[in-house]
Design a protein around this motif. Structure first.
Motif, PDB file in Angstrom:
ATOM      1  N   PHE A   1      70.375  31.229  27.815  1.00 49.69           N
ATOM      2  CA  PHE A   1      71.517  30.591  26.911  1.00 49.69           C
ATOM      3  C   PHE A   1      72.353  31.429  25.994  1.00 49.69           C
ATOM      4  CE2 PHE A   1      74.078  28.085  25.002  1.00 49.69           C
ATOM      5  CZ  PHE A   1      73.959  27.555  23.790  1.00 49.69           C
TER       6      PHE A   1
ATOM      7  N   ALA B   1      71.431  19.487  29.291  1.00 48.70           N
ATOM      8  CA  ALA B   1      72.527  20.478  29.212  1.00 48.70           C
ATOM      9  C   ALA B   1      72.665  21.802  30.634  1.00 48.70           C
ATOM     10  CB  ALA B   1      72.671  21.759  28.513  1.00 48.70           C
TER      11      ALA B   1
ATOM     12  N   LYS C   1      74.952  23.076  20.796  1.00 49.84           N
ATOM     13  CA  LYS C   1      74.281  22.684  21.919  1.00 49.84           C
ATOM     14  C   LYS C   1      73.670  21.783  21.067  1.00 49.84           C
ATOM     15  CE  LYS C   1      75.461  24.739  25.817  1.00 49.84           C
ATOM     16  NZ  LYS C   1      75.791  24.271  26.593  1.00 49.84           N
TER      17      LYS C   1
ATOM     18  N   ASN D   1      71.145  18.212  22.102  1.00 51.71           N
ATOM     19  CA  ASN D   1      70.545  16.812  22.868  1.00 51.71           C
ATOM     20  C   ASN D   1      69.688  15.911  22.190  1.00 51.71           C
ATOM     21  OD1 ASN D   1      68.898  16.003  25.592  1.00 51.71           O
ATOM     22  ND2 ASN D   1      66.753  18.274  24.717  1.00 51.71           N
TER      23      ASN D   1
ATOM     24  N   GLU E   1      68.356  23.049  22.559  1.00 54.09           N
ATOM     25  CA  GLU E   1      68.704  23.317  23.758  1.00 54.09           C
ATOM     26  C   GLU E   1      68.468  25.022  23.916  1.00 54.09           C
ATOM     27  OE1 GLU E   1      70.141  22.516  26.531  1.00 54.09           O
ATOM     28  OE2 GLU E   1      70.444  19.825  25.875  1.00 54.09           O
TER      29      GLU E   1
END
Length: 328
Positions: free
Chosen positions: A221, A215, A232, A234, A44
């Motif tokens: 980001f 996300a 983050k 995933n 992410e």
């Protein structure tokens, strides 16, 4: 736009050297040409784009594995943004866990055929993986190689004679035959390969659906002004990722960070970090850590870990915060 942009997809499984290959291509591109790169990562945070931005290319990132989804909205947004800047060439790097057939289907759709001249899809493979059931039994690994027109056996300097034989045997057995194949070291791909025409790397009429956590759909980001770091996660297709983003004001001790990344047993670790010795890109695959200095300044440090096992993220985060001098 009156001219179609020559476009290549460079695919390959985790840790095969896609980013290193693209970096080499950017270093050797014609000086008068402006190249664009669309980077998709399973994690992410987005590491590859940071590594490539030092080469002066137009970069757009799609983190979180989103680009391979059937809807393809983040991919289309990224491609459109790059095409509007009229590049001389577009390179697309799907995630190592991605679905290249969906990317090809998008690029050969009516939406993009007036603007994109899709050349050969280039598949990178570590010859050692062709004898490892962990890879040969993975559907994505096989799909990526099947879809490619060109096969590049990378990291040949780390291979045995048996690995080289396995690569040559595999290439010989392919039907339809691959247009071109070559064994290289450190992603030293001949730039002329990019102009090979696409032959059999077509999109399948049926693309299997898949599901993974998403996300934010936005490709960018960033940290909030008062936020020292962010994390983050995933997961999907049997893999887990966790990434951290740190404010540009924090500096890591280079030696301590190198030791940490070297000790991590994860399958994949990538980082672009501000250290007490400057900004460096760290890349760890198969237990081998490579380091390259970058000329980035005022950059938010980022680190991403990917593994087939769920790792103790909280413990790793505590170590990273200590290295960065961040107190909760």
């Amino acid at each position: 736009m009156t001219n179609k942009v020559p476009t290549n997809i460079i695919t390959g499984f985790l840790g095969v050297g896609k980013t290193t290959t693209i970096l080499n291509l950017l270093k050797n591109k014609p000086e008068n040409e402006k190249w664009a790169v669309l980077v998709n990562e399973f994690g992410e945070i987005g590491i590859d784009g940071a590594m490539m931005s030092d080469q002066g290319a137009l970069i757009k990132e799609v983190p979180g594995g989103c680009m391979c989804c059937t809807a393809g909205v983040p991919m289309s947004v990224g491609i459109n943004a790059l095409l509007r800047q009229k590049p001389d060439r577009l390179i697309i790097e799907p995630t190592g866990l991605g679905h290249p057939k969906q990317v090809i289907a998008t690029l050969t759709s009516d939406q993009y055929t007036p603007y994109v001249d899709l050349k050969a899809t280039i598949g990178l493979v570590d010859p050692r993986n062709l004898s490892n059931e962990k890879y040969t039994g993975n559907q994505n690994f096989n799909d990526q190689l099947q879809t490619a027109d060109v096969i590049i056996g990378n990291k040949v300097d780390e291979c045995t004679a048996h690995d080289i034989d396995a690569f040559n045997d595999w290439v010989t057995d392919q039907t339809p035959a691959k247009v071109f194949h070559k064994l290289v070291t450190r992603g030293q791909l001949p730039i002329e390969v990019l102009d090979i025409e696409r032959v059999h790397g077509g999109a399948s009429s049926h693309i299997e659906s898949h599901h993974h956590h998403h996300a934010e759909m936005e490709p960018e980001f960033q940290l909030d002004p008062n936020q020292p770091f962010a994390r983050k996660e995933n997961k999907g297709q049997g893999y887990f990722s966790c990434g951290w983003l740190f404010g540009a004001e924090y500096r890591f001790n280079f030696d301590e960070l190198f030791s940490l990344i070297s000790d991590l047993k994860a399958e994949r670790v990538k980082a672009v970090v501000n250290t007490d010795q400057g900004c460096f890109a760290f890349n760890s695959a198969n237990g081998v850590v490579s380091v390259n200095q970058l000329s980035l300044e005022g950059f938010e440090s980022r680190l991403e870990v990917i593994d087939s096992q769920l790792m103790p993220w909280d413990q790793l985060e505590s170590i990273l915060l200590k290295l960065a001098g961040i107190t909760r």
